[in-house]
Motif scaffolding. Structure first.
Motif, mmCIF file in Angstrom:
data_model
loop_
_atom_site.group_PDB
_atom_site.id
_atom_site.type_symbol
_atom_site.label_atom_id
_atom_site.label_comp_id
_atom_site.label_asym_id
_atom_site.label_seq_id
_atom_site.Cartn_x
_atom_site.Cartn_y
_atom_site.Cartn_z
ATOM 1 N N THR A 33 0.856 -1.058 0.065
ATOM 2 C CA THR A 33 0.010 0.106 0.033
ATOM 3 C C THR A 33 0.900 1.219 -0.177
ATOM 4 O O THR A 33 1.872 1.224 0.787
ATOM 5 C CB THR A 33 -0.957 0.048 1.263
ATOM 6 N N SER A 34 0.589 2.167 -0.823
ATOM 7 C CA SER A 34 1.336 3.346 -1.017
ATOM 8 C C SER A 34 1.266 4.321 0.105
ATOM 9 O O SER A 34 0.297 4.496 0.709
ATOM 10 C CB SER A 34 0.930 4.283 -2.189
ATOM 11 N N THR A 35 2.197 4.849 0.662
ATOM 12 C CA THR A 35 2.218 5.978 1.802
ATOM 13 C C THR A 35 2.949 7.085 1.284
ATOM 14 O O THR A 35 3.899 6.944 0.413
ATOM 15 C CB THR A 35 2.980 5.330 3.049
ATOM 16 N N THR A 36 2.853 8.308 1.924
ATOM 17 C CA THR A 36 3.601 9.460 1.205
ATOM 18 C C THR A 36 4.866 9.475 2.010
ATOM 19 O O THR A 36 5.052 9.536 3.235
ATOM 20 C CB THR A 36 2.779 10.742 1.839
ATOM 21 N N PRO A 37 6.138 9.753 1.061
ATOM 22 C CA PRO A 37 7.428 9.790 1.699
ATOM 23 C C PRO A 37 7.673 10.874 2.904
ATOM 24 O O PRO A 37 6.710 11.999 2.507
ATOM 25 C CB PRO A 37 8.355 9.977 0.628
ATOM 26 N N SER A 38 8.309 10.635 3.976
ATOM 27 C CA SER A 38 8.453 11.827 4.830
ATOM 28 C C SER A 38 9.816 12.302 4.822
ATOM 29 O O SER A 38 10.464 11.820 3.825
ATOM 30 C CB SER A 38 7.839 11.347 6.098
ATOM 31 N N THR A 39 10.284 13.070 6.103
ATOM 32 C CA THR A 39 11.816 13.529 5.920
ATOM 33 C C THR A 39 12.604 12.197 6.468
ATOM 34 O O THR A 39 12.255 11.250 6.807
ATOM 35 C CB THR A 39 11.626 14.396 7.079
ATOM 36 N N PRO A 40 13.997 12.374 6.092
ATOM 37 C CA PRO A 40 14.833 11.254 6.720
ATOM 38 C C PRO A 40 14.715 10.929 7.893
ATOM 39 O O PRO A 40 14.525 11.623 8.769
ATOM 40 C CB PRO A 40 16.459 11.986 6.203
ATOM 41 N N SER A 41 14.936 9.512 8.266
ATOM 42 C CA SER A 41 14.834 9.140 9.617
ATOM 43 C C SER A 41 16.114 9.192 10.408
ATOM 44 O O SER A 41 16.944 9.912 9.828
ATOM 45 C CB SER A 41 14.656 7.460 9.676
ATOM 46 N N THR A 42 15.909 9.413 11.634
ATOM 47 C CA THR A 42 17.310 9.528 12.399
ATOM 48 C C THR A 42 18.156 8.424 12.144
ATOM 49 O O THR A 42 17.940 7.384 12.416
ATOM 50 C CB THR A 42 16.736 9.598 13.880
ATOM 51 N N ARG A 43 19.373 8.604 11.868
ATOM 52 C CA ARG A 43 20.287 7.705 11.471
ATOM 53 C C ARG A 43 21.422 7.580 12.416
ATOM 54 O O ARG A 43 21.840 8.790 12.966
ATOM 55 C CB ARG A 43 20.604 7.792 10.148
ATOM 56 N N PRO A 44 22.096 6.590 12.426
ATOM 57 C CA PRO A 44 23.467 6.562 13.476
ATOM 58 C C PRO A 44 24.579 7.306 12.685
ATOM 59 O O PRO A 44 24.424 7.597 11.509
ATOM 60 C CB PRO A 44 23.791 5.005 13.465
ATOM 61 N N GLU A 45 25.597 7.925 13.528
ATOM 62 C CA GLU A 45 26.593 8.699 12.733
ATOM 63 C C GLU A 45 27.630 7.830 12.125
ATOM 64 O O GLU A 45 28.540 8.011 11.525
ATOM 65 C CB GLU A 45 27.293 9.284 14.179
ATOM 66 N N ALA A 46 27.618 6.389 12.184
ATOM 67 C CA ALA A 46 28.446 5.574 11.740
ATOM 68 C C ALA A 46 27.970 4.189 11.551
ATOM 69 O O ALA A 46 26.821 3.826 12.082
ATOM 70 C CB ALA A 46 29.985 5.580 12.511
ATOM 71 N N GLN A 47 28.622 3.365 10.718
ATOM 72 C CA GLN A 47 27.997 1.891 10.475
ATOM 73 C C GLN A 47 29.282 1.049 10.336
ATOM 74 O O GLN A 47 30.210 1.450 10.328
ATOM 75 C CB GLN A 47 27.316 1.931 8.988
ATOM 76 N N LEU A 176 12.408 0.030 1.128
ATOM 77 C CA LEU A 176 13.033 1.011 2.117
ATOM 78 C C LEU A 176 11.875 1.562 2.866
ATOM 79 O O LEU A 176 10.797 2.099 2.133
ATOM 80 C CB LEU A 176 13.857 2.014 1.349
ATOM 81 N N PRO A 177 12.319 2.314 3.850
ATOM 82 C CA PRO A 177 11.092 2.870 4.584
ATOM 83 C C PRO A 177 11.004 4.262 3.931
ATOM 84 O O PRO A 177 12.133 4.764 3.439
ATOM 85 C CB PRO A 177 11.808 3.258 6.027
ATOM 86 N N ALA A 178 9.764 4.921 3.938
ATOM 87 C CA ALA A 178 9.643 5.871 3.080
ATOM 88 C C ALA A 178 10.493 7.084 3.371
ATOM 89 O O ALA A 178 10.907 7.994 2.482
ATOM 90 C CB ALA A 178 8.017 6.366 3.414
ATOM 91 N N GLU A 179 10.765 7.224 4.637
ATOM 92 C CA GLU A 179 11.685 8.196 5.205
ATOM 93 C C GLU A 179 13.106 8.239 4.789
ATOM 94 O O GLU A 179 14.017 9.173 4.811
ATOM 95 C CB GLU A 179 11.639 8.484 6.842
ATOM 96 N N ASP A 180 13.366 7.060 4.001
ATOM 97 C CA ASP A 180 14.867 6.807 3.653
ATOM 98 C C ASP A 180 15.020 6.656 2.086
ATOM 99 O O ASP A 180 16.191 6.245 1.737
ATOM 100 C CB ASP A 180 15.255 5.295 4.355
ATOM 101 N N ALA A 181 13.961 7.184 1.647
ATOM 102 C CA ALA A 181 13.995 7.144 0.312
ATOM 103 C C ALA A 181 15.082 8.027 -0.487
ATOM 104 O O ALA A 181 15.718 7.789 -1.475
ATOM 105 C CB ALA A 181 12.636 7.521 -0.483
ATOM 106 N N ASP A 182 15.417 8.990 0.602
ATOM 107 C CA ASP A 182 16.762 9.810 -0.155
ATOM 108 C C ASP A 182 17.861 9.093 -0.258
ATOM 109 O O ASP A 182 19.099 9.828 -0.788
ATOM 110 C CB ASP A 182 16.645 11.175 0.757
ATOM 111 N N LEU A 183 18.178 8.075 0.248
ATOM 112 C CA LEU A 183 19.266 7.163 0.122
ATOM 113 C C LEU A 183 19.455 6.668 -1.318
ATOM 114 O O LEU A 183 20.643 6.329 -1.574
ATOM 115 C CB LEU A 183 19.148 5.884 1.125
ATOM 116 N N VAL A 184 18.516 6.687 -2.110
ATOM 117 C CA VAL A 184 18.711 6.278 -3.514
ATOM 118 C C VAL A 184 19.220 7.457 -4.352
ATOM 119 O O VAL A 184 18.790 8.443 -4.310
ATOM 120 C CB VAL A 184 17.095 6.100 -4.091
#
Length: 315
Positions: A33-47, A176-184
């Motif tokens: 089901t489609s949802t509206t993308p939002s702002t980027p999620s809170t992400r860790p400082e490192a991986q 991907l979570p909608a808020e993480d679409a900016d990772l593309v």
């Protein structure tokens, strides 16, 4: 009315024959089901130190992959079009900068008019390709939340790649979570069977036709095992400006005639039998941009995206 239906059936059968003789085709509608993308999620400082900065996901076309192929060093078809791009990227960048992952899937297209053809149905092939591609992104994001994504595909692989982009851009299907679409970072499509001119950045020369799955979508399941899925719901959503599309004029996979003129559609399809445009994107014969072939253009585009991508910290 019956005459129009008959002509539409002819179009479908001719298209199948074209695909099986050497052209290639599309992918399924992503679930969810489609949802509206939002702002980027809170992400860790490192991986994690073993996470690449960028995952380059490559989806080959029909007959250019296999379900058991090695995604890191594919050998199922040494002449695969996308190998011209993926091999060069692997040579240029270390694995820490980009992991180049070629999706292994059956990549077949059974001709329903040939009882001796025992390949996988197109529907089954593209479904497997989509699930495996989506699964790679999902597992990577779970482990590497700061990794970015470049997605590329040709023909059947282009529709799979485009469907992934549509799912991500519309917050659909859990890729991907909608808020993480900016990772593309970008999505590159060569001969997309669900192409709609203007729905993305069309690289010139760009013909006016639509993808075969859109042109023939009114036929539904008329041909067993080959469902024409129509346009992508919601287009590419929030990633629309990151999608580039290459289509050679006369390639009936991405530049198909519309069925508003059935007789004209049949004539154009029949005329393509001796014009194998779809197989020659690595040459400038039918498509080139500023002297670059489609594969050369896609390589330069992806190199620039990877070069400019953020360099997250690692721990």
């Amino acid at each position: 009315m019956l005459a129009a239906v008959a002509l539409l059936a002819i179009i479908a059968i001719v298209l199948v024959v074209l695909w099986v003789q050497g052209l290639r085709g599309g992918a399924p509608q992503p679930p969810g089901t489609s949802t509206t993308p939002s702002t980027p999620s809170t992400r860790p400082e490192a991986q994690s130190a073993d996470c690449p900065d960028v995952l380059t996901l490559v989806v080959p076309g029909t007959w250019e992959s296999a379900a058991d192929d090695d995604p890191d060093n594919p050998t199922a078809n040494p002449r695969s079009l996308m190998l011209r791009v993926s091999s060069a990227l692997k040579e240029q960048f270390p694995e820490s900068r980009t992991e180049v992952y070629t999706v292994p899937y059956v990549a077949q297209f059974r001709n329903p008019t040939n009882l001796n053809d025992h390949q996988a149905d197109y529907n089954d092939s593209r479904t497997q390709g989509y699930k495996r591609a989506a699964g790679k992104i999902i597992s990577t994001h779970e482990r590497c939340p700061l990794t970015r994504y470049v997605i590329m595909g040709f023909s059947q692989g282009a529709v799979i790649s485009g469907d992934l982009a549509s799912a991500i851009g519309n917050g659909r299907g859990g890729v991907l979570p909608a808020e993480d679409a900016d990772l593309v970072l970008g999505v590159g499509l060569i001969a997309d069977g669900r192409r709609q001119p203007g729905d993305q950045r069309d690289i010139t020369p760009s013909p006016p036709g639509v993808g075969a799955e859109i042109s023939l979508s009114g036929m539904g399941t008329l041909v067993p095992g080959i469902t024409m899925t129509g346009p992508r719901t919601g287009g590419f959503g929030s990633v629309r400006d990151k999608v580039v599309s290459i289509c050679a004029p006369g390639d009936l996979i991405c530049d198909a005639p519309t069925v508003t003129n059935p007789l004209g559609a049949v004539n154009q399809l029949l005329g393509a039998l001796n014009n194998p445009v779809h197989a020659l994107y690595a040459t400038p014969r039918y498509w080139s941009h500023d002297g670059a072939t489609a594969t050369q253009w896609m390589l330069g585009w992806s190199q620039n995206l990877i070069d400019a991508a953020p360099r997250p910290a690692h721990n």
